[in-house]
Scaffold this active site. Structure first.
Site, PDB file in Angstrom:
ATOM      1  N   LYS A 224       1.172  -1.063  -0.004  1.00 15.70           N
ATOM      2  CA  LYS A 224      -0.067   0.203  -0.180  1.00 15.70           C
ATOM      3  C   LYS A 224       1.199   0.969   0.076  1.00 15.70           C
ATOM      4  O   LYS A 224      -0.100   2.482  -0.787  1.00 15.70           O
ATOM      5  CB  LYS A 224      -1.206  -0.186   1.635  1.00 15.70           C
ATOM      6  CG  LYS A 224      -0.241   0.487   2.633  1.00 15.70           C
ATOM      7  CD  LYS A 224      -1.460   0.245   3.261  1.00 15.70           C
ATOM      8  CE  LYS A 224      -1.102   0.622   5.153  1.00 15.70           C
ATOM      9  NZ  LYS A 224      -0.336   1.515   5.010  1.00 15.70           N
ATOM     10  N   THR A 225       1.410   0.752   1.105  1.00 14.94           N
ATOM     11  CA  THR A 225       2.783   2.373   0.917  1.00 14.94           C
ATOM     12  C   THR A 225       3.114   2.820  -0.420  1.00 14.94           C
ATOM     13  O   THR A 225       3.778   3.531  -1.078  1.00 14.94           O
ATOM     14  CB  THR A 225       3.803   1.838   1.485  1.00 14.94           C
ATOM     15  OG1 THR A 225       3.247   1.821   3.008  1.00 14.94           O
ATOM     16  CG2 THR A 225       4.677   3.692   2.045  1.00 14.94           C
TER      17      THR A 225
ATOM     18  N   ASP B 241      -4.209   7.726   4.414  1.00 21.17           N
ATOM     19  CA  ASP B 241      -3.485   6.503   4.997  1.00 21.17           C
ATOM     20  C   ASP B 241      -4.645   5.762   5.686  1.00 21.17           C
ATOM     21  O   ASP B 241      -4.479   7.244   6.597  1.00 21.17           O
ATOM     22  CB  ASP B 241      -1.527   5.971   4.946  1.00 21.17           C
ATOM     23  CG  ASP B 241      -1.136   4.956   5.120  1.00 21.17           C
ATOM     24  OD1 ASP B 241      -1.875   4.417   4.514  1.00 21.17           O
ATOM     25  OD2 ASP B 241      -0.037   5.248   5.868  1.00 21.17           O
ATOM     26  N   GLU B 242      -3.678   4.755   5.989  1.00 17.55           N
ATOM     27  CA  GLU B 242      -4.748   4.047   7.103  1.00 17.55           C
ATOM     28  C   GLU B 242      -5.752   4.584   7.877  1.00 17.55           C
ATOM     29  O   GLU B 242      -6.330   5.238   8.835  1.00 17.55           O
ATOM     30  CB  GLU B 242      -3.498   4.397   8.723  1.00 17.55           C
ATOM     31  CG  GLU B 242      -2.762   4.119   8.007  1.00 17.55           C
ATOM     32  CD  GLU B 242      -2.178   1.535   8.121  1.00 17.55           C
ATOM     33  OE1 GLU B 242      -3.320   1.406   8.483  1.00 17.55           O
ATOM     34  OE2 GLU B 242      -1.565   1.811   8.829  1.00 17.55           O
TER      35      GLU B 242
ATOM     36  N   GLN C 237      -7.911  -4.536   9.469  1.00 16.86           N
ATOM     37  CA  GLN C 237      -6.783  -3.898  10.783  1.00 16.86           C
ATOM     38  C   GLN C 237      -7.106  -2.470  11.543  1.00 16.86           C
ATOM     39  O   GLN C 237      -6.310  -1.705  11.826  1.00 16.86           O
ATOM     40  CB  GLN C 237      -6.006  -3.789   9.782  1.00 16.86           C
ATOM     41  CG  GLN C 237      -5.048  -4.684   9.411  1.00 16.86           C
ATOM     42  CD  GLN C 237      -4.220  -4.482   8.372  1.00 16.86           C
ATOM     43  OE1 GLN C 237      -2.691  -3.944   9.324  1.00 16.86           O
ATOM     44  NE2 GLN C 237      -3.519  -4.507   7.262  1.00 16.86           N
TER      45      GLN C 237
ATOM     46  N   ARG D  57       1.709  -9.489  11.245  1.00 15.02           N
ATOM     47  CA  ARG D  57       3.259  -9.518  11.135  1.00 15.02           C
ATOM     48  C   ARG D  57       4.424 -10.057  10.711  1.00 15.02           C
ATOM     49  O   ARG D  57       5.416 -10.107  10.350  1.00 15.02           O
ATOM     50  CB  ARG D  57       3.443  -8.915  12.686  1.00 15.02           C
ATOM     51  CG  ARG D  57       2.699  -7.853  13.097  1.00 15.02           C
ATOM     52  CD  ARG D  57       2.017  -6.757  12.362  1.00 15.02           C
ATOM     53  NE  ARG D  57       1.180  -6.701  11.442  1.00 15.02           N
ATOM     54  CZ  ARG D  57       0.910  -6.532  10.071  1.00 15.02           C
ATOM     55  NH1 ARG D  57       1.570  -4.956  10.261  1.00 15.02           N
ATOM     56  NH2 ARG D  57      -0.221  -6.736   9.238  1.00 15.02           N
TER      57      ARG D  57
END
Length: 764
Positions: free
Chosen positions: A55-56, A242-243, A273, A624
């Site tokens: 995504k980044t 973002d997020e 998330q 993770r």
């Protein structure tokens, strides 16, 4: 030069619009879905980005693409993140794509940093000067404690921390003091309502904002000055967030206002998330995006580049049990990977020891560095036994979320002096250092000064300027005047002296270093070294910022730091809560404490939405892991000073057995195979462990095994009761006809049964 690109769905290979070479280069290396997200630049766009899906990379390439194609000038782009670390990483990537000269004009940073910047520039229109102070939670609680004393509210009965949390929650929901007072429904809420208004007034008088105000005050600014809102709407033609699943009500409103004119709003996030409801995050913001923007295009980034296939299958098995979610299906081209290992321990000490042994084995056998390991837990208290095991084994580790460098007393003392230089009306900072080091200014003097300030409508600093009117003894008056002169003299030098030199001079002249040296203890020496390290940090800031360096700028950077921003890059095992792990990845991950009442927390089982957030937290922890994943639980654990039996987490019963093995390498056997499925777990009472279990399970002198006919009943066995269904024997007490069993039944909770009449049937 112009380059022609082919659309993926163009079966005949027709040529599409030509792109500048720079833009074509930006699209190289992106998968087809990422490329679609980058090129779809107009209108509202929702990018659902699964963990490890790039995504980044997608977001930064999208920003670079806007610049390379000429659709936007750098200053017309706003990108909002939730951590400074994420903002720095994004900026570095954009710089590599379009060059530092162009990237420097992009507005990119955390919500709090960007809107603090706006308030520094525009805040005077709503009553704040550019040198306002940003209060952290410690400052806010100190202010609330002072207000509680004024309003005769006992801090031993009503915690300042709890009151601050309630006020913060109200602000996150954009509920003002008057409305909150109407809604208050408990004694604690009533006390918070009583303090909410005075707290805001005290902040305003101190020219200070807390973290929540950094989001609320821009809304006040834009609503009271619509022409200013229009100016920023015109400036930022493309808005990226973002997020997005972590946004609260205030952030949601700011995004809507800023995107109203051009509607070029691109949000990236993953509802699976969303784990910060306790901070005010509202998962509804991402779930309802399509309703808020009916013309929005939804793009799903589902290819995972981080984890093995087994880990992804486990993650999918976890999250499919949630009702509130957006549809997506993670997949990967990565290898199948090692099975996930489930560790069963007798106690938390045994759990920690087994984890230490597994960690050591992987370190030696596969050559993993210690930095490659992360041990995750639900609550901070769980770190104790893990730390002890690692220390015994000589394994270096760090605990994320412990006392931050900038939260240490001696560091906060120096920062309080610096904040006074920038904003002398900051009452919290003034009270902190007015008598440190000791100047003969006692608490009674401070109270008289505060009373004088209140009577005359002054700030404490203004009262200091008129100290001769307070009526204090000559010696005390001189001490206050000397302190005032110290701060005023160095404040006057701010415009002419480099920041690092100014701070060094103030720290020396304040007597703070001399005080620590005079104390002479090892602890004082450590504090002295921390002050020196702070001076080093200021010198580094000065060197990096050059002529742009200001004391106000440094203080803002420090105020907006998070634990992740301070995470050192060294070779140690990382211990952290599951919440703190979000956004990180490790080759090897251990998730510990998978027991009912701990993970999920007992109180979360009372509400479906809270239980779903606990499940999302489990999903975050699992994703993770890159290569190896270990899950663990203990059959007993210390609670409230007693060793009490534990019940395995319902989350373990929801998993796919084909990707999990036991420590011995055998297939994992779920309770569902014994007809005890996850849907049959009782909604445990929040006080289950504190009251029922603690009271019922008392240690006995010997282990009792009750023999009814030919079937022996012993602690740890799974049994069936005709009325209550399947359960697990937690303990036995008494003998003969008086023997009783304490049994946990998923359907009805814990029961104490007389074995003579219970007619329990063994399942084992």
């Amino acid at each position: 030069m112009r380059t022609f690109l082919l659309r993926k769905d163009d079966a005949e290979g027709r040529l599409v619009d030509a792109l500048p070479e720079a833009a074509a280069r930006i699209l190289e290396g992106l998968n087809p879905v990422q490329r679609q997200a980058v090129q779809l630049t107009e209108g509202p766009v929702l990018i659902i980005a699964g963990p490890g899906s790039g995504k980044t990379r997608t977001l930064t390439h999208r920003i670079a693409y806007l610049i390379a194609t000429g659709k936007a000038q750098p200053h017309q782009i706003l990108a909002l993140t939730f951590t400074n670390k994420a903002a720095r990483e994004m900026m570095e990537r954009v710089e590599r794509l379009v060059g530092a000269a162009a990237a420097r004009y992009i507005w990119m940073g955390t919500f709090h940093a960007i809107f603090a910047r706006i308030l520094r520039k525009e805040g005077q229109q709503i009553g704040y000067s550019p040198d306002f102070t940003i209060y952290d939670t410690d400052d806010s609680e100190r202010l609330l404690r002072a207000l509680m004393e004024r309003y005769q509210i006992d801090p031993r009965q009503y915690s300042p921390r709890a009151i601050r949390h309630l006020i913060s929650s109200a602000k996150n929901q954009m509920i003002g003091p008057e409305e909150y007072a109407r809604l208050a429904a408990s004694p604690l809420q009533e006390k918070a309502a009583r303090l909410y208004g005075p707290y805001q007034e005290a902040l305003q008088k101190a020219n200070a904002l807390d973290f929540d105000d950094l989001l609320l005050k821009p809304i006040v600014l834009f609503e009271s000055h619509p022409e200013l809102l229009q100016q920023y709407q015109e400036r930022w033609r493309y808005l990226h967030i973002d997020e997005y699943q972590d946004t609260n009500r205030a952030q949601y409103v700011l995004a809507r206002k800023l995107a109203e004119a051009h509607r070029n709003l691109c949000v990236v996030g993953d509802d699976a998330q969303s784990i910060y409801a306790f901070r005010g995050a509202d998962i509804g913001n991402i779930l309802s995006f399509q309703r808020d923007y009916p013309d929005a295009v939804t793009i799903r980034l589902e290819q995972n580049y981080r984890s093995t296939r087994r880990i992804l299958r486990l993650a999918e098995a976890i999250i499919r049990h949630n009702r509130d979610q957006l549809e997506k299906q993670l997949w990967t081209e990565n290898p199948e990977g090692e099975p996930i290992v489930l560790i069963e321990a007798l106690s938390e000490r045994d759990e920690a020891q087994k984890i230490e042994q597994r960690l050591r084995d992987l370190h030696v056998r596969y050559g993993y560095a210690y930095r490659d390991f992360a041990i995750l837990y639900r609550t901070n208290a769980q770190s104790r036994s893990l730390e002890e095991a690692l220390r015994r084994g000589g394994i270096p580790y760090r605990v994320v979320g412990g006392l931050s460098f900038y939260q240490r007393k001696e560091v906060k003392d120096v920062l309080a002096y610096l904040r006074l230089l920038v904003n002398p009306h900051d009452a919290a900072s003034l009270q902190r250092v007015i008598n440190y080091p000791a100047r003969g200014i006692g608490q009674r003097t401070i109270e008289e000064l505060m009373a004088f300030a209140q009577r005359h409508g002054l700030s404490l600093w203004q009262a200091l300027e008129r100290v001769e009117e307070v009526g204090l003894p000559a010696r005390t008056q001189k001490a206050l005047q000397d302190f005032h002169f110290l701060i005023a003299r160095h404040a006057a030098r701010m415009q002419t002296v480099p920041v690092d030199e100014l701070v060094r001079d103030l720290v020396v002249e304040s007597g703070l270093l001399e005080e620590l040296q005079r104390e002479g203890t090892p602890e004082a020496l450590a504090r002295w070294e921390n002050v020196q390290e702070l001076l080093n940090a200021i010198a580094e800031y000065q060197a990096a910022a050059g002529e742009q360096a200001t004391l106000s700028g440094f203080l803002q950077e420090v105020a907006l730091l998070t634990d992740l921003d301070e995470l050192p890059e060294d070779n140690r095992v990382t211990l952290m809560t599951l919440h703190a792990s979000k956004g990180l990845e490790f080759p090897v991950v251990f998730i510990t404490g998978l027991e009912e009442g701990l993970f999920p927390l007992a109180q979360a089982t009372q509400d479906r939405k809270e239980l779903e957030e606990e499940r999302r937290l489990f999903y975050v922890g699992v994703t993770r892991a890159q290569q190896h994943l270990f899950l663990s639980y203990a059959r007993s654990r210390y609670r409230y000073g007693e060793q009490l039996p534990s019940v395995r987490s319902r989350f373990l019963e929801e998993l796919d057995t084909d990707v999990i093995v036991t420590e011995a390498g055998l297939p994992f056997r779920k309770r569902t195979e014994d007809a005890v499925g996850p849907t049959r777990y009782a909604e445990l009472d929040p006080h289950y462990y504190r009251q029922n279990l603690r009271r019922a399970v008392q240690p006995t002198r010997r282990q009792v095994v009750y023999d009814e006919a030919t079937e022996a009943i012993a602690p740890g066995m799974r049994v069936v009761h005709a009325l209550f269904g399947e359960g697990k024997v937690l303990a036995l007490e008494g003998e003969g006809d008086a023997a009783r069993a304490i049994v946990f039944f998923p359907e009805v909770g814990q029961k104490k049964l007389v074995l003579k009449f219970a007619r329990l049937r063994r399942l084992d």
